[in-house]
Scaffold this active site. Structure first.
Site, PDB file in Angstrom:
ATOM      1  CG  HIS A  11      -0.175  -4.538   3.534  1.00 57.53           C
ATOM      2  ND1 HIS A  11       0.096  -4.120   4.823  1.00 57.53           N
ATOM      3  CD2 HIS A  11       0.251  -3.539   2.721  1.00 57.53           C
ATOM      4  CE1 HIS A  11       0.680  -2.937   4.791  1.00 57.53           C
ATOM      5  NE2 HIS A  11       0.777  -2.558   3.528  1.00 57.53           N
ATOM      6  CD  GLU A  80       2.453   2.317  -0.321  1.00 61.80           C
ATOM      7  OE1 GLU A  80       2.168   2.896  -1.397  1.00 61.80           O
ATOM      8  OE2 GLU A  80       1.649   2.169   0.625  1.00 61.80           O
TER       9      GLU A  80
END
Length: 199
Positions: A11, A80
């Site tokens: 990202h 994550e």
């Protein structure tokens, strides 16, 4: 023989800038959106997109899938790593509060994970399970995976046979970084290779 091509992209910059974000669900900043748009090219061709459920990945993946008219799959196992008590803190703040714990984490994440954080062995296991699941489901296709720096490090460690204790030190994975993995499957087995890594 069948060949599957998997592009992984981290990202872009989230709102709030650099910090240990983990499960903190911030959206992309305007700069982050620009980074992601610049990293994806008109000549890129994918048959499907797989995304982390986190907002900083999912919103861009949704927009791109709609624009390209291709399927989008959300995979919870590609979120994550959880940084526990370090979530929301910058590297400097962690150093000020926890001394040399941060440097020990980068050098040996197996034995020095953040207080209250997810064990890297558990993180590695769930990421590889999630990645392998879509590698199998979408075999012989071209796939884009929108995910996180830690996730990419776990995938590369798995593909390249990097010891887990060295997985956070081996690669630079900045915002909007792209990596490409090729998976060749035949009667003799499965062979995975890193084709490119563009920090």
């Amino acid at each position: 023989m069948t060949t599957t091509v998997i592009d992984l992209i981290r990202h872009g910059e989230p709102e709030g800038g650099q910090m240990f974000r983990g499960s903190k669900d911030d959206p992309l900043s305007p700069v982050g959106w620009q980074q992601m748009e610049a990293a994806v090219h008109g000549h890129d061709h994918w048959d499907a997109i797989v995304s982390s459920p986190m907002t900083r990945c999912r919103l861009f993946a949704e927009q791109l899938a709609q624009r390209r008219r291709i399927p989008l799959h959300i995979e919870d196992d590609l979120r994550e790593i959880g940084f526990g008590d370090w979530e929301g803190l910058t590297s400097r703040q962690v150093q000020e509060r926890y001394g040399d714990h941060l440097s020990r984490f980068w050098q040996d994440p197996i034995n020095s994970n953040p207080p209250g954080g997810e064990a890297i062995t558990d993180f590695y296991q769930r990421v590889t399970l999630g990645f392998d699941r879509w590698q199998d489901k979408l075999a012989s296709q071209r796939i884009l995976v929108v995910c996180h720096g830690g996730v990419i490090r776990m995938v590369l460690a798995n593909v390249l046979g990097i010891p887990l204790e060295k997985s956070f030190a081996g690669f630079s994975v900045p915002y909007a970084c792209r990596s490409r993995i090729q998976v060749d499957q035949s009667e003799f087995g499965t062979f995975r290779s890193l084709v490119s890594h563009q920090p």
